[in-house]
Structures are given as structure tokens and as C-alpha cells.
Design an enzyme around this catalytic site. Structure first.
Site, PDB file in Angstrom:
ATOM      1  N   HIS A 111       0.861  -1.193   0.000  1.00 38.79           N
ATOM      2  CA  HIS A 111       0.000   0.000   0.000  1.00 38.79           C
ATOM      3  C   HIS A 111       0.891   1.235   0.000  1.00 38.79           C
ATOM      4  O   HIS A 111       1.860   1.307   0.756  1.00 38.79           O
ATOM      5  CB  HIS A 111      -0.896   0.029   1.248  1.00 38.79           C
ATOM      6  CG  HIS A 111      -1.702   1.291   1.339  1.00 38.79           C
ATOM      7  ND1 HIS A 111      -2.868   1.474   0.629  1.00 38.79           N
ATOM      8  CD2 HIS A 111      -1.487   2.447   2.014  1.00 38.79           C
ATOM      9  CE1 HIS A 111      -3.341   2.684   0.867  1.00 38.79           C
ATOM     10  NE2 HIS A 111      -2.521   3.298   1.706  1.00 38.79           N
ATOM     11  N   SER A 114      -7.898   3.399   9.210  1.00 44.65           N
ATOM     12  CA  SER A 114      -8.659   3.356   7.963  1.00 44.65           C
ATOM     13  C   SER A 114      -7.898   2.536   6.909  1.00 44.65           C
ATOM     14  O   SER A 114      -8.457   1.633   6.268  1.00 44.65           O
ATOM     15  CB  SER A 114      -8.880   4.794   7.473  1.00 44.65           C
ATOM     16  OG  SER A 114      -9.267   4.838   6.132  1.00 44.65           O
ATOM     17  N   LYS A 125      -8.733  -1.840   5.839  1.00 46.95           N
ATOM     18  CA  LYS A 125      -9.021  -2.293   4.479  1.00 46.95           C
ATOM     19  C   LYS A 125      -7.968  -3.296   4.001  1.00 46.95           C
ATOM     20  O   LYS A 125      -8.282  -4.252   3.307  1.00 46.95           O
ATOM     21  CB  LYS A 125      -9.068  -1.077   3.533  1.00 46.95           C
ATOM     22  CG  LYS A 125     -10.346  -0.255   3.743  1.00 46.95           C
ATOM     23  CD  LYS A 125     -10.375   0.981   2.891  1.00 46.95           C
ATOM     24  CE  LYS A 125      -9.422   2.023   3.393  1.00 46.95           C
ATOM     25  NZ  LYS A 125      -9.639   3.384   2.918  1.00 46.95           N
ATOM     26  N   ARG A 176     -15.584  11.999   8.215  1.00 44.47           N
ATOM     27  CA  ARG A 176     -14.327  12.720   8.493  1.00 44.47           C
ATOM     28  C   ARG A 176     -14.120  13.834   7.477  1.00 44.47           C
ATOM     29  O   ARG A 176     -13.680  14.931   7.823  1.00 44.47           O
ATOM     30  CB  ARG A 176     -13.144  11.738   8.452  1.00 44.47           C
ATOM     31  CG  ARG A 176     -13.092  10.828   9.674  1.00 44.47           C
ATOM     32  CD  ARG A 176     -12.136   9.681   9.442  1.00 44.47           C
ATOM     33  NE  ARG A 176     -10.789  10.138   9.145  1.00 44.47           N
ATOM     34  CZ  ARG A 176      -9.882   9.405   8.502  1.00 44.47           C
ATOM     35  NH1 ARG A 176     -10.162   8.187   8.102  1.00 44.47           N
ATOM     36  NH2 ARG A 176      -8.686   9.891   8.295  1.00 44.47           N
ATOM     37  N   ASP A 214     -15.554   1.872   7.440  1.00 47.59           N
ATOM     38  CA  ASP A 214     -14.608   2.885   6.939  1.00 47.59           C
ATOM     39  C   ASP A 214     -15.282   3.801   5.924  1.00 47.59           C
ATOM     40  O   ASP A 214     -15.030   5.001   5.912  1.00 47.59           O
ATOM     41  CB  ASP A 214     -13.384   2.215   6.308  1.00 47.59           C
ATOM     42  CG  ASP A 214     -12.377   3.266   5.832  1.00 47.59           C
ATOM     43  OD1 ASP A 214     -11.868   4.003   6.698  1.00 47.59           O
ATOM     44  OD2 ASP A 214     -12.149   3.382   4.627  1.00 47.59           O
TER      45      ASP A 214
HETATM   46  N1  URA Z   1      -6.427   6.794   2.849  1.00 48.88           N
HETATM   47  C1  URA Z   1      -7.333   6.036   3.507  1.00 48.88           C
HETATM   48  O1  URA Z   1      -7.694   4.955   3.051  1.00 48.88           O
HETATM   49  N2  URA Z   1      -7.833   6.507   4.668  1.00 48.88           N
HETATM   50  C2  URA Z   1      -7.468   7.676   5.201  1.00 48.88           C
HETATM   51  O2  URA Z   1      -7.940   8.009   6.250  1.00 48.88           O
HETATM   52  C3  URA Z   1      -6.534   8.471   4.508  1.00 48.88           C
HETATM   53  C4  URA Z   1      -6.019   7.996   3.330  1.00 48.88           C
END
Ligand code: URA
Length: 443
Positions: free
Chosen positions: A86, A187, A191, A172, A165
Site C-alpha cells: 500500500h 482506515s 481495508k 471525516r 470505513d
Molecule cells: N487513505 C485512507 O484509506 N484513509 C485515510 O484516512 C486516509 C487515506
């Protein structure tokens, strides 16, 4: 016990700097996800977390509650390690595209669930969708069978993964609570952990084109994500990398696929190759396919040179809906314009975010989630940090279809470059590495 829990008490405790129990965190996030708690209470809790933070003891349960709000993919019946990467996002960051097939070509399976671009940063899904026919919306069954049979699948977020999320991120965005290290870390990691992976490599960027511009905040984010992965029993490495200038020479969706093909043919810009090799070696080490990073680097370089990674990429394109000649039919912009240096001098600094915004203004990115993308638009760079330019020498070529967009993009691009009389040193691309327990930092 959860019968006695009340959202208002949980908000108050966090507001006052207290520590939430795993049960309180689970209660709140579960109830919010299914709609039993209103947005205004979740907003209040998010603001309390933004201001007070989450301790390590809270961060694990918070992430687990988000992770278990939806489906967690189970690859237990498919042999071998499953490892993903990631990136926190940058400008010209197409590394996933050569990396995933290179790692798969070395025998480590890569189930990659990626995102779209927003603002100055590009997204892997948009780049893939510039390949004619390529589909990122595979069903879970198709995702699993691609991993079992080909060792690679590149798809988008599905509705079943981490619904908490999705709801919390939208909130947010609307409550100015995005820039919180524990909220970002949970977050991202919820995932990634939902992908059913054994190990994860994080490319955490810092510098003028990064989400976290400051190295100390990027380091804190990396540490938080590694700690979450470790508490979930996964092998995780975070590699901190410089985003003080765009990666490679091409920015824009189809242009970045073109550059990917160069890398997969054993050529391509040195920084893109270097990062592909570094992150690939880390993935092979975490996937226990090699004993050392040097062995991993050699394996990745081999599959880039001998065409095996390109073969895997082509097979992935066809499996996900592209025609066999899709990579020879990438879209091209109708117009181009050369940007020239306004004076002689060395490239001393680049506001990389502005370069990304210039590409977005040409149509390569989106200002809001709903904006359409022009897959062929973008920028081909002709200079890097430290280069010397004569006045009038080409700095870049802008590629676009909509002529009305070119002037503002050129102005934004030029505003990003500082030219001066002394050469500035280029920082190293890889700044440092933070690893979880069980990963040999010296290997
Ligand atoms: N990318 C994400 O998946 N979540 C965040 O909070 C910020 C960047």
C-alpha cells in the site's frame, strides 16, 4: 454488558482524555455501521479522537472493529504467502503496476485492492482503467480464482469490505477530522487486513507531493500502521520514501501505464525501477520467498529483465477484461504543449503537489470524487531536481484533449519549480524502513 453501554458516555470519556475499552470501541463502531447510532454522535467521537488521539491499546481494537464491520477475505485454501503493498499516495506513483506482476512472477501471490485518485494524487484503479476493457470490479469469486490460478488480481474496494470505513471516511471529510494519524492508520490498515493477506509492505511517502509532507508525521503514521499489523499477527514493513519530486517521467493514467511497460521491458526511469526493486524485495522477504533483501532485489531485477513480469501483467490484463492487444491501444491525447524554462538555472526545488494539480487541471485527476477522468491527459517531464536548464529549454510536455485547460495547467506547473544558480542535492529515494516483530531488519 454492552446493554449498559451508552454512546454519550463513550464520547465523554474520549473527550476528557480517557482510554476506551475494546468493548466500548466495538459497541460504538458496530452500532454506528448498522445505523443504530446517528452521524452527530459519530462526528463527536471522531473529533474527540482527532484531538485526544488513540493509545496503542485502543488502536488495535478500533481497527479490528472496522475490519470486522464487513467481509474478511479468506485465502486459507490457497497455498503460499499472500502479500500486498500500500502506498500513501503521490505524484507519478505507478509503482503498483510493475510491482504486483513482478512479485507474482517470483511466486508470491498479490491480492491487491486499490483506490482511485483524488486531488493531486493519482489512483491505481484509474491507471488500470485507462487500459481498454480492463475491469476493476471483479466479483469476490473471480478475485479468488485469479489469485489461485494467476497469483495476481488488481481490483477496487467492494461494498462488502469495511463498510464502517466508508461511513466514517465520509463523515471525516465533512467534519475536518481526516488528518489524524490514528484515524488514517486504522482506515488504511482495516481495508488492507480485510484482503486476507499474510504480510504487507507500506510505502509511506513524505515530502512536497505526499499526503504527510513532514518526515516526522510520516514516520509516526508508519509506526502506527506497523503496530496495527503486528497486533493482528501480520508481518509488516513500512518503507519511508521521498516524494519531494514526481516519480518517473510520466504523470497521468495511460502515460503511467506506458511507463510501466517500459519498466516491465527492462528499461524505464531509474527511480521507478529502484522503488519497484526495493518494494518487491521487501514483499518477497515478507512472503518468505527469499532469505535476504539482496536475494529479493536480484529476483525482481531478473523478472523485469527476462520478460516474466510483463507476461504476468499481460495475462492479468486479459483475465480482467482487456483484449490481448489492449496494451498496444492505450489512449493518446490529441494535443500537446511544451513548457519551457523561464530562465537558466538549476532545478532547486519542486512543489510536487502543484505538479499533481497541474496534471489534474489537464484532466488526469479529479478535484471531487464525482469528476470524470481523461485517461490520456497528463504530463511528460523533461527535468528532475538538480538538473541544469538553459532559458527556453523544455521542462515538460503537457498532454490534453481540452484546449481550454492548458493555460491554467502550464501556470500551475511553472509555479511548482524553483530555479536557482546553485545545484541542490537530491535526497535519497528510500529514507528508512520500520519493520514489525518477526521481520529481520538486517536481512
Ligand atoms: N487513505 C485512507 O484509506 N484513509 C485515510 O484516512 C486516509 C487515506
Amino acid at each position: 454488558m454492552s446493554g449498559s453501554l451508552r454512546a454519550v458516555d463513550i464520547i465523554r470519556r474520549k473527550r476528557d482524555g480517557g482510554t476506551l475499552s475494546p468493548e466500548e470501541i466495538r459497541f460504538f463502531l458496530e452500532r454506528y455501521t448498522v445505523g443504530e447510532l446517528p452521524d452527530y454522535q459519530a462526528s463527536a467521537l471522531l473529533m474527540a479522537v482527532f484531538v485526544r488521539g488513540l493509545s496503542d491499546d485502543e488502536l488495535g481494537p478500533w481497527t479490528q472493529a472496522m475490519l470486522h464491520s464487513g467481509v474478511v477475505v479468506d485465502f486459507g485454501d490457497i497455498p503460499g504467502a499472500k502479500v500486498d503493498k500500500h502506498s500513501t499516495g503521490g505524484v507519478g506513483d505507478k509503482i503498483s503496476l510493475p510491482l504486483a506482476p513482478a512479485v507474482a512472477a517470483c511466486g508470491v501471490r498479490v491480492p491487491m485492492i486499490s483506490g482511485r485518485g483524488l486531488g493531486h494524487t493519482g489512483g491505481t484503479l484509474d491507471k488500470l482503467e485507462s487500459i481498454p476493457g480492463f475491469r476493476v470490479d471483479l466479483s469476490m469469486d473471480a478475485f479468488r480464482s485469479a489469485i489461485a490460478e494467476l497469483g495476481i488480481a488488481l481490483i477496487g474496494q467492494t461494498a462488502e469490505i469495511c463498510p464502517a470505513d466508508k461511513k466514517l471516511y465520509a463523515l471525516r471529510d465533512a467534519t475536518s477530522t481526516v488528518e489524524s494519524i490514528p484515524l488514517i492508520a486504522s482506515s488504511i490498515m482495516s481495508k488492507k487486513l480485510a484482503e486476507g493477506i499474510d504480510a504487507l509492505v507500506l510505502d509511506v511517502k513524505h515530502g512536497s507531493g505526499a499526503f504527510m509532507k513532514d518526515l516526522s508525521r510520516a514516520t509516526a503514521l508508519a509506526r502506527a500502521m506497523v503496530a496495527i499489523g503486528e497486533s493482528a499477527g501480520k508481518r509488516v514493513s513500512a518503507v519511508l520514501t521521498d516524494m519531494g519530486q514526481p516519480l518517473g517521467e510520466k504523470i497521468g493514467n495511460a502515460l503511467e501505464v506506458e511507463e510501466t511497460l517500459d519498466v516491465l521491458r527492462g528499461a524505464g526511469p531509474a527511480d521507478v525501477v529502484l522503488l519497484t526493486v526495493e518494494l518487491g524485495a521487501e514483499m518477497l522477504l515478507l512472503g518468505e520467498a527469499v532469505r535476504s533483501r539482496d536475494e529479493g532485489r536480484a529476483r525482481i531485477r531478473d523478472v523485469l529483465q527476462n520478460g516474466r513480469a510483463l507476461e504476468v501483467f499481460r495475462a492479468c490484463v486479459v483475465r480482467q477484461g482487456g483484449r490481448p492487444d489492449a496494451l498496444e491501444r492505450l489512449p493518446r491525447a490529441r494535443h500537446s504543449h511544451v513548457v519551457r524554462a523561464p530562465r537558466s538555472g538549476f532545478v532547486r526545488a519542486i512543489d510536487t503537489e502543484s505538479v499533481g494539480v497541474a496534471a489534474m487541471l489537464l484532466g488526469a485527476g479529479r478535484a471531487t470524487k464525482e469528476d470524470p477522468i481523461d485517461p490520456s491527459a497528463g504530463i511528460v517531464l523533461a527535468c528532475r531536481l538538480g538538473d541544469h536548464l538553459e532559458a527556453g529549454q523544455p521542462m515538460a510536455t503537457l498532454c490534453f484533449n481540452d484546449v481550454a485547460r492548458a493555460a491554467s495547467a502550464e501556470a500551475r506547473f511553472l509555479s511548482a519549480y524553483t530555479l536557482g544558480d546553485e545545484r541542490a542535492a537530491s535526497p535519497p529515494l528510500v529514507t528508512m524502513r520500520i519493520v514489525s516483530k518477526g521481520v529481520d531488519s538486517a536481512a
